[in-house]
Design an enzyme around this catalytic site. Structure first.
Site, PDB file in Angstrom:
ATOM      1  N   SER A   1      28.622  -8.886  29.347  1.00 41.08           N
ATOM      2  CA  SER A   1      28.292  -9.895  28.331  1.00 41.08           C
ATOM      3  C   SER A   1      26.842  -9.985  27.905  1.00 41.08           C
ATOM      4  O   SER A   1      26.539 -10.687  26.943  1.00 41.08           O
ATOM      5  CB  SER A   1      28.749 -11.272  28.803  1.00 41.08           C
ATOM      6  OG  SER A   1      30.115 -11.418  28.529  1.00 41.08           O
TER       7      SER A   1
ATOM      8  N   SER B   1      30.067 -11.869  25.779  1.00 40.71           N
ATOM      9  CA  SER B   1      30.136 -13.267  25.435  1.00 40.71           C
ATOM     10  C   SER B   1      28.789 -13.892  25.075  1.00 40.71           C
ATOM     11  O   SER B   1      28.769 -14.985  24.515  1.00 40.71           O
ATOM     12  CB  SER B   1      30.761 -14.050  26.591  1.00 40.71           C
ATOM     13  OG  SER B   1      29.932 -13.985  27.734  1.00 40.71           O
TER      14      SER B   1
ATOM     15  N   LYS C   1      21.574 -19.155  26.793  1.00 38.14           N
ATOM     16  CA  LYS C   1      23.034 -19.197  26.674  1.00 38.14           C
ATOM     17  C   LYS C   1      23.521 -20.564  27.152  1.00 38.14           C
ATOM     18  O   LYS C   1      22.995 -21.111  28.139  1.00 38.14           O
ATOM     19  CB  LYS C   1      23.635 -18.065  27.525  1.00 38.14           C
ATOM     20  CG  LYS C   1      25.145 -17.887  27.351  1.00 38.14           C
ATOM     21  CD  LYS C   1      25.631 -16.651  28.109  1.00 38.14           C
ATOM     22  CE  LYS C   1      27.117 -16.379  27.881  1.00 38.14           C
ATOM     23  NZ  LYS C   1      27.556 -15.130  28.541  1.00 38.14           N
TER      24      LYS C   1
HETATM   25  N1  GLN Z   1      34.007  -9.283  27.926  1.00 35.62           N
HETATM   26  C1  GLN Z   1      34.244  -9.445  29.324  1.00 35.62           C
HETATM   27  C2  GLN Z   1      35.272 -10.514  29.564  1.00 35.62           C
HETATM   28  O1  GLN Z   1      35.822 -10.973  28.627  1.00 35.62           O
HETATM   29  C3  GLN Z   1      32.962  -9.744  30.031  1.00 35.62           C
HETATM   30  C4  GLN Z   1      32.562 -11.154  29.937  1.00 35.62           C
HETATM   31  C5  GLN Z   1      31.268 -11.438  30.629  1.00 35.62           C
HETATM   32  O2  GLN Z   1      30.541 -10.546  31.041  1.00 35.62           O
HETATM   33  N2  GLN Z   1      31.001 -12.715  30.792  1.00 35.62           N
HETATM   34  O3  GLN Z   1      35.551 -10.889  30.646  1.00 35.62           O
END
Ligand code: GLN
Length: 471
Positions: free
Chosen positions: A173, A149, A74
């Site tokens: 994410s 994400s 990532k």
């Molecule tokens: N979808 C969640 C957010 O928008 C989690 C994001 C994540 O785990 N980095 O914050």
């Protein structure tokens, strides 16, 4: 070919790491334009690493447990001298002067880094549509999102671009995109994996973990990256757990609680797969029951206050002086403003404003303080559940992968994608998503196993049993 098989064959000298990497680069060449899983493919570097692995095997050395395994990272994991963008204009041109500890550990284990994957900007989002460089598409249906994400990492594994990937999980994410792309995704116990060299989003929640095509590969990857690191003060001072060894131990006698409140939050087809997973664990000898976590669904509201508050503080460092982008202004205040206005996308700005508001004098106790109290209640609820159960079982996501653009107009609908994954982040507990069939639309569904802190070994036993029940 699985990561485990690749490493076994490369170590034995039956396959060359170079052949393995060429196969994966060919897969990337075939479909990357359509999917956009990567911000950067490291073609030359991957070939050079693979050749070095082959040289070591030829010299009678053992390159390590991930010998020749192609891995995607990532793009919020620092890689020395290699652009690390967090899919943000803000970090354009920035090259970290060091590797994240997880990257060092992968390299030492013989892995071949093939590229940096696309993500929601600064890991804020659930669809990878918040990337400044355009969205990633789901390999199972390119009209759908891969989740987020870590959407690029999940898509890279699902498309066969890499045998393994790393993601970060602050509110889901890793697990949510894993579920939507039909791969395994693990959020380890808070502190099990070093965050040295990981770009911070919300520091009391962030964890790094693997995405893999199967449970054994996820175990192998986690064994390599876990374990104490002096460079991260939140790192737990104990060695990585042994996971590969316990995968065949079964679930006989394990007590598993299915979280009622989270089952109620999902589509009927997702609920049906979850019921089948519960049945499979029972058939394998587990004692499966329904459990109530009254505060589970309150986690979402608490998360979106705490995560935005922490993000507003963490992202203050992007000031046009220390990293990446700088937009000049008449004085330093104008320069800060112009840089941040140009460098951050809409969702990141929304979070910084929400978080700053939640922390401001007069509102701090009503918002930030209240969210911390809800977090404590949820942790107590979960600890109470673990007094009677070894593991909890829940859906990973409310739906299968949705169409691109379906949720971008309304941030709240997007936030609701995280309702099932957030409780484990707030508690600091491990959780993982395991593919479990498909929905009415034929797209992948994941089920989630949750365990108490450092319960990874038990969690992986159950994950292996679920996987075996589908074979
Ligand atoms: N979808 C969640 C957010 O928008 C989690 C994001 C994540 O785990 N980095 O914050």
């Amino acid at each position: 070919m699985s990561a485990g098989e690749i490493a076994r064959d490369v170590r034995a000298g039956v396959r060359s790491a170079r052949d393995v990497v060429e196969e994966h680069l060919a897969a990337i060449a075939g479909r990357e334009d359509e999917l956009h899983a990567f911000n950067l493919v490291l073609v030359d570097e991957a070939r050079a690493t693979a050749d070095e692995v082959d040289r070591r095997v030829a010299a009678g050395e053992d390159p390590g447990p991930l010998a020749g395994v192609p891995v995607a990272l990532k793009d919020n994991l620092c890689t020395r001298g290699v652009p690390t963008t967090c899919s943000s204009r803000m970090l354009e041109g920035w090259r970290p002067p060091y590797d994240a500890t997880v990257v060092t550990r992968l390299s030492r284990a013989g892995a071949v880094i093939v590229g940096k994957t696309n993500m929601d900007e600064f890991a804020m989002g659930s669809s990878t549509e918040n990337s400044a460089f355009g969205p990633t598409r789901n390999p199972h249906d390119p009209s759908r999102v891969p989740g987020g994400s870590s959407g690029g990492s999940a898509a890279a594994v699902a498309a066969g671009f890499a045998a393994l990937a790393l993601g970060s999980d602050t509110g889901g994410s890793i697990r949510q995109p894993a579920a939507l792309c039909g791969v395994v995704g693990v959020k380890p116990t808070y502190g099990l994996v070093s965050r040295y060299g990981v770009v911070a989003f919300a520091s009391s929640l962030d964890q790094i973990g693997p995405l893999a095509a199967n449970v054994a590969d996820a175990a192998l990857a986690l064994e390599v990256i876990a374990g104490h690191d002096r460079a991260d003060s939140t790192s737990i001072p104990r060695p990585a757990p042994a996971l590969s060894d316990v995968l065949l131990d079964g679930v006989d006698g394990l007590r598993v609680g299915v979280v009622r409140e989270l089952v109620d939050a999902v589509d009927p087809d997702v609920g049906r797969r979850l019921a089948e997973a519960a049945g499979a664990l029972e058939a394998a000898g587990a004692k499966v029951d329904e459990v109530h976590l009254a505060t589970a669904s309150l986690g979402l509201s608490a998360y979106y206050l705490l995560a935005t508050a922490e993000a507003s503080s963490n992202l203050a460092r992007y000031d046009g002086v220390r990293y990446g982008l700088r937009v000049d202004g008449d004085d330093i205040t104008a320069m800060y403003g112009a840089t941040r206005a140009a460098g951050f996308g809409a969702e990141v700005k929304r979070r910084i404003m929400l978080g700053t508001y939640a922390l401001s004098a007069g509102y701090y106790d009503a918002y930030y303080g209240q969210a911390q109290r809800v977090r404590t209640l949820l942790i107590r609820d979960m600890e109470a559940a673990y007094a009677s159960y070894d593991l909890l079982l829940a859906p990973t996501t409310p739906t299968t992968a949705f169409e691109l653009g379906a949720k971008t107009a309304d941030p709240l609908t997007m936030y609701l994608s995280d309702v099932c994954t957030i409780p484990s982040n707030l508690a600091g507990h491990p959780a993982m998503s395991v593919p479990y069939g498909v929905g009415d639309d034929g797209l992948p569904i994941g089920v989630q196993l949750l365990a108490p802190a450092l319960g990874e070994a038990t969690m992986f036993r159950a994950a292996a049993a679920l996987e075996a029940s589908l074979a």
